[in-house]
Each structure stands twice: as structure tokens, then as C-alpha cells.
Design an enzyme around this catalytic site. Structure first.
Site, PDB file in Angstrom:
ATOM      1  N   ILE A 240       0.884  -1.184   0.000  1.00  0.00           N
ATOM      2  CA  ILE A 240       0.000   0.000   0.000  1.00  0.00           C
ATOM      3  C   ILE A 240       0.916   1.228   0.000  1.00  0.00           C
ATOM      4  O   ILE A 240       1.020   1.996   0.960  1.00  0.00           O
ATOM      5  CB  ILE A 240      -0.929   0.000   1.230  1.00  0.00           C
ATOM      6  CG1 ILE A 240      -1.563  -1.384   1.421  1.00  0.00           C
ATOM      7  CG2 ILE A 240      -2.021   1.074   1.083  1.00  0.00           C
ATOM      8  CD1 ILE A 240      -2.438  -1.860   0.264  1.00  0.00           C
ATOM      9  N   HIS A 241       1.602   1.386  -1.132  1.00  0.00           N
ATOM     10  CA  HIS A 241       2.684   2.382  -1.246  1.00  0.00           C
ATOM     11  C   HIS A 241       2.249   3.762  -0.752  1.00  0.00           C
ATOM     12  O   HIS A 241       2.960   4.408   0.007  1.00  0.00           O
ATOM     13  CB  HIS A 241       3.115   2.525  -2.706  1.00  0.00           C
ATOM     14  CG  HIS A 241       3.570   1.264  -3.368  1.00  0.00           C
ATOM     15  ND1 HIS A 241       4.838   0.740  -3.237  1.00  0.00           N
ATOM     16  CD2 HIS A 241       2.905   0.412  -4.185  1.00  0.00           C
ATOM     17  CE1 HIS A 241       4.956  -0.358  -3.959  1.00  0.00           C
ATOM     18  NE2 HIS A 241       3.800  -0.592  -4.538  1.00  0.00           N
ATOM     19  N   ASP A 242       1.070   4.202  -1.192  1.00  0.00           N
ATOM     20  CA  ASP A 242       0.692   5.609  -0.986  1.00  0.00           C
ATOM     21  C   ASP A 242       0.293   5.931   0.437  1.00  0.00           C
ATOM     22  O   ASP A 242       0.220   7.111   0.801  1.00  0.00           O
ATOM     23  CB  ASP A 242      -0.448   5.987  -1.940  1.00  0.00           C
ATOM     24  CG  ASP A 242       0.049   6.096  -3.371  1.00  0.00           C
ATOM     25  OD1 ASP A 242      -0.789   6.041  -4.286  1.00  0.00           O
ATOM     26  OD2 ASP A 242       1.277   6.238  -3.575  1.00  0.00           O
TER      27      ASP A 242
END
Ligand code: RIB
Ligand code: CA
Length: 314
Positions: A240-242
Site C-alpha cells: 500500500i505504497h501511498d
């Protein structure tokens, strides 16, 4: 407790959508002044529609301004294989009647920043290609002293996800990244070194999908699409990079950070979009080393804090 004023520039985008949910769960500590959109994971019309629908679904009464539909110079590059044709893992959302601001994102960002009370600053949180931010700092340098820092998802000290050395947000618009890196504004790069470890397992995603809570379920369904329809399926986890820039702002202790000077390769060759981190403190004055890069993350702590936030939303 003093709330941190933030502006999120995004291209929702599955992980962008989950990051916005995390912001909604932490509105007591994060004052989300505005959301601006940029073409990236999907076309600008789709990501702007998604941002409006998501904020409505999350109960966030925050203005949305539409930004650049394509990179400064290069051709757009969408990612339907990760985010689906609609940009949200093909998950359906109630359609809001809300519309974007009349100003373009760059003009709206300038208006918001210059309207801050004297002495107050906002933190910019770009989680897509940095086209809007580059135009903002180039066209309106007077906003720089209203920006506390730029905490962005992008790049990597080592690694890539579009190529072996370039991350999507930077690869799509490397010239924009270069302009932001040269702006003189303090930067925190939340790159793949940390974000690949900020992931949810298949079991955690499945549990979210089975939740009776509508926002937790939506995030599970969106993450589930990314998990099954991208290289995540081989890893068995979905990053969940962001969400990482927001987790960093609220829980810096779960990350390992290193001082650096950021640069980016704007060539057209094999290293296009590679971010370069100069760690040579012995070669530079202290004040030159104004940037930071997240070098590691505590996966378990990330999972606990993100999942707790999502289940806390009704
Ligand atoms: O490389 C990951 C980044 O690219 C994330 O911001 C994701 O939303 C995509 O835009
Ligand atoms: Ca994004």
C-alpha cells in the site's frame, strides 16, 4: 494536539484510495486542506471522479482540484493492470454530485497555500507523478515558504517497479521530479525501499473484504484486485505504497530514515526515472543534505496501524 496541515496530490489508484481512507481515519491529527489530482494510474477524468467519490464515501468535505492530464514532456502511461479500468480495482462507488474546483490544481494549490495564516505552513503529500507540484514551484516560487516539506511516494534508493531501477511515479514524469528535487524545499522520499515492506497479506486483505464495515470492505476489495492482478500475486502480499507518507507523518518511529541529496535520471535510456541518493555527507555541507529517504519499515507495525485505522471507519 496541533494538527498537521496537509495537501494530497494523487492519482487514485487503489493505494491512493486507501491512503485517503487512512487520512479520513486520522482527521484528528491531519488537517486535509485539499486534494489535487494528476494523470497517472488512470486518465485525469477517471482519477478526479474517483477522488470526488472517495472523499464523499469517506465523509471528508475537502475540495478537489483537477490537475495535469499528462506528464510535462512525455506520453501518459496508465496502469490498468494494477488499478483496473476504473482506477479503483473496478470496485463500484456511489457517484457523488460534487464537482471539482473551477481552478486547475496548480492555481488552486497556490490559492490554498497563500491563504494560510502568516507563519503557518502546509505539508505537500504527492502520491502520483509530480507534474502538478513541479508546475507549482516553477510558476509560483512565492509559495515555497508556505510549504513545510514535501513527503512523497516515489523513487527508491535501490530498486524499481517499472524497470529494475525506476519507480512508476518518477518514471512517468522524471522531469517533474527533477524540478521538485531542485526546488530547495525539504523532501522526504517514501520510496520502494520502505513501501515494498508496507504491505498487507492475502489473509489481511480477505478479512477486510469480509468486513461488515463499508470502508474497510471497499479497501479490501480494491486491495484484493491489486493483489490478484499484478506482480503482487507472485509476492502473495500487496504493497500500500501511498499510505506510507501519511504513516511516516504520524508514526515516524516505524521507519528508518537516512539523510541524502536526491536527483533523478531524465535520460531516455535504460535508467530513465532512476532516483539517485547521494549519501556522501563528507562531500557536502550539512545544510546541503536537506533531503531524507526512508530506507526501511517495520512491516508489522505498518499493518497494525493501517488496519486499525481502516476498521475504525464507519
Ligand atoms: O509505484 C507505486 C506508485 O505508483 C503508487 O503511487 C501507485 O498509486 C502508482 O501511482
Ligand atoms: Ca498513486
Amino acid at each position: 494536539m496541533i494538527k498537521r496541515k496537509i495537501i494530497i496530490d494523487c492519482d487514485p489508484g487503489v493505494d491512493d484510495a486507501i491512503a485517503l481512507a487512512f487520512a479520513a481515519a486520522n482527521r484528528d491529527r491531519l488537517e486535509l486542506l485539499a486534494v489535487t489530482t494528476v494523470g497517472g494510474n488512470q486518465a485525469i477524468e477517471k482519477v478526479t471522479r474517483n477522488a470526488l467519490d472517495l472523499l464523499d464515501f469517506y465523509g471528508l468535505d475537502v475540495p478537489v482540484a483537477m490537475g495535469a492530464d499528462s506528464p510535462l514532456i512525455r506520453e501518459p502511461m496508465y496502469a490498468p493492470e494494477v488499478h483496473g479500468e476504473n482506477g479503483l480495482g473496478n470496485c463500484a462507488l456511489p457517484k457523488t454530485s460534487r464537482t471539482p474546483e473551477k481552478e486547475n490544481a496548480v492555481l488552486f494549490l497556490r490559492k490554498i497555500l497563500l491563504a494560510l495564516p502568516e507563519g503557518e505552513k502546509a505539508t505537500l503529500v504527492p502520491i502520483g507523478p509530480m507534474t502538478n507540484i513541479a508546475l507549482l514551484v516553477k510558476l509560483f516560487p512565492e509559495v515555497k515558504d508556505r510549504i513545510r516539506e514535501i513527503v512523497f511516494m516515489g523513487g527508491a534508493a535501490c530498486g524499481g517497479n517499472v524497470t529494475s531501477s525506476a519507480e512508476f511515479n518518477i518514471y512517468v514524469d522524471p522531469e517533474a521530479a527533477k524540478m521538485v528535487f531542485r526546488s530547495g524545499i525539504p523532501l522526504v522520499m517514501c520510496g520502494l525501499d520502505a513501501t515494498l515492506k508496507c504491505c498487507l497479506t492475502r489473509g489481511q486483505v480477505l478479512k477486510l473484504c469480509q468486513s461488515p464495515q463499508r470502508i474497510a470492505k471497499l479497501c479490501g476489495d480494491m486491495a484484493g484486485f491489486a493483489l490478484e492482478n499484478s506482480s503482487s500475486k507472485y509476492r502473495g502480499v500487496v504493497s500500500i505504497h501511498d499510505a506510507v507518507p501519511l504513516l511516516y507523518l504520524l508514526h515516524p518511529e516505524i521507519f528508518t530514515v537516512k539523510r541524502t541529496i536526491l536527483d533523478v535520471d531524465c535520460s531516455d535510456g535504460v535508467s530513465r526515472g532512476t532516483t539517485l541518493c547521494d549519501f556522501r555527507w563528507w562531500e557536502h555541507e550539512e545544510e546541503e543534505m536537506k533531503d531524507f529517504v526512508l530506507m526501511d519499515a517495520d512491516t508489522k507495525a505498518f499493518q497494525e496501524k493501517l488496519i486499525e485505522a481502516l476498521y475504525g471507519l464507519t
